[in-house]
Design a protein around this motif. Sequence first.
Motif, PDB file in Angstrom:
ATOM      1  N   ARG A   4     -23.595  23.789  -0.425  1.00  0.00           N
ATOM      2  CA  ARG A   4     -22.574  24.803  -0.620  1.00  0.00           C
ATOM      3  C   ARG A   4     -21.233  24.153  -0.913  1.00  0.00           C
ATOM      4  N   TYR A   5     -20.617  24.531  -2.003  1.00  0.00           N
ATOM      5  CA  TYR A   5     -19.313  24.049  -2.465  1.00  0.00           C
ATOM      6  C   TYR A   5     -19.339  22.596  -2.940  1.00  0.00           C
ATOM      7  N   TYR A  42     -15.207  21.414   0.619  1.00  0.00           N
ATOM      8  CA  TYR A  42     -15.742  22.347   1.603  1.00  0.00           C
ATOM      9  C   TYR A  42     -14.624  22.916   2.456  1.00  0.00           C
ATOM     10  N   ARG A  43     -13.727  22.068   2.914  1.00  0.00           N
ATOM     11  CA  ARG A  43     -12.654  22.523   3.791  1.00  0.00           C
ATOM     12  C   ARG A  43     -11.765  23.553   3.108  1.00  0.00           C
ATOM     13  N   TYR A  44     -11.365  23.247   1.859  1.00  0.00           N
ATOM     14  CA  TYR A  44     -10.446  24.159   1.176  1.00  0.00           C
ATOM     15  C   TYR A  44     -11.152  25.413   0.681  1.00  0.00           C
ATOM     16  N   LYS A 223      -7.536  30.898  -6.161  1.00  0.00           N
ATOM     17  CA  LYS A 223      -7.491  31.520  -4.844  1.00  0.00           C
ATOM     18  C   LYS A 223      -8.869  31.790  -4.269  1.00  0.00           C
ATOM     19  N   GLN A 224      -9.915  31.384  -4.988  1.00  0.00           N
ATOM     20  CA  GLN A 224     -11.238  31.373  -4.373  1.00  0.00           C
ATOM     21  C   GLN A 224     -11.309  30.313  -3.283  1.00  0.00           C
ATOM     22  N   TYR A 225     -10.382  29.353  -3.349  1.00  0.00           N
ATOM     23  CA  TYR A 225     -10.254  28.341  -2.299  1.00  0.00           C
ATOM     24  C   TYR A 225      -9.389  28.945  -1.197  1.00  0.00           C
TER      25      TYR A 225
END
Length: 253
Positions: A4-5, A42-44, A223-225
């Motif tokens: 994921r990501y 992943y974090r963002y 802004k998906q992050y």
Amino acid sequence: MSKRYALSDAQWERIKDLLPGQAGQPGATAKNNRLFVDAVLYRYRAGIPWRDLPARFGDFRVVHTRHSRWSRTGVWQRVFEALAQDADNEYAMIDSTIVRAHQHSAGAKRGDPDKQALGRSRGGLSTKIHATVDALGNPTGFLLTPGQAHDLQGADALLKDTPAQAVIADKAYDAHARLIKPLLDKGKIVVIPSRVTNRQPREHDRDLYKARHLIENFFARLKQYRAIATRYDKTACNFLGAVYLAAAMVWLA
């Protein structure tokens, strides 16, 4: 292991040689650059505190420290700029978006809030992301300011040496002496509607102006992050590094 990501193999192949710590380069060889980049993404993307990174990424403090160092030394910016060399410079669009800053993003050492691109308004702390995109809607440049800053601050920095043949922007950029005349003097086509209060309204290419939705589309992707849509970082340097990384992912899509 969940992907994921994470970077795909094709995306990793495009950026791996742009990162520091390669075998044969001066300095220590980096330990698993790909896992580190995946951890930052992943974090963002998930919008979590660093300490909540899954254990598979290793010690969150090491990941955070390394992200801070790469942001400070311009690694993320160089990766982005290398990918953005393929920009379509037929025309450029500029705009800005305001992101609310989490309460924990205040209080960075060294410097006042303005230097950390934080502004206080009725809605609380915020940061303004100024951006330019090319004719295909791919990002080409960024500037961070406090949320209350005028859009023209971004234009001053990002359009000064633009290679684009035309510039598209909304009415907020209707400033003849400061922006429009310098662009016209350089032979650029300016597609900026006049303000209602402008005593000498200009004509503009209405069909070309319709392309401006591309920069709005880019902000939506950025802004998906979640940790960019809401700023979690105390320092402008780290936050801008994350913006560059997210923008690089747009180029890699």
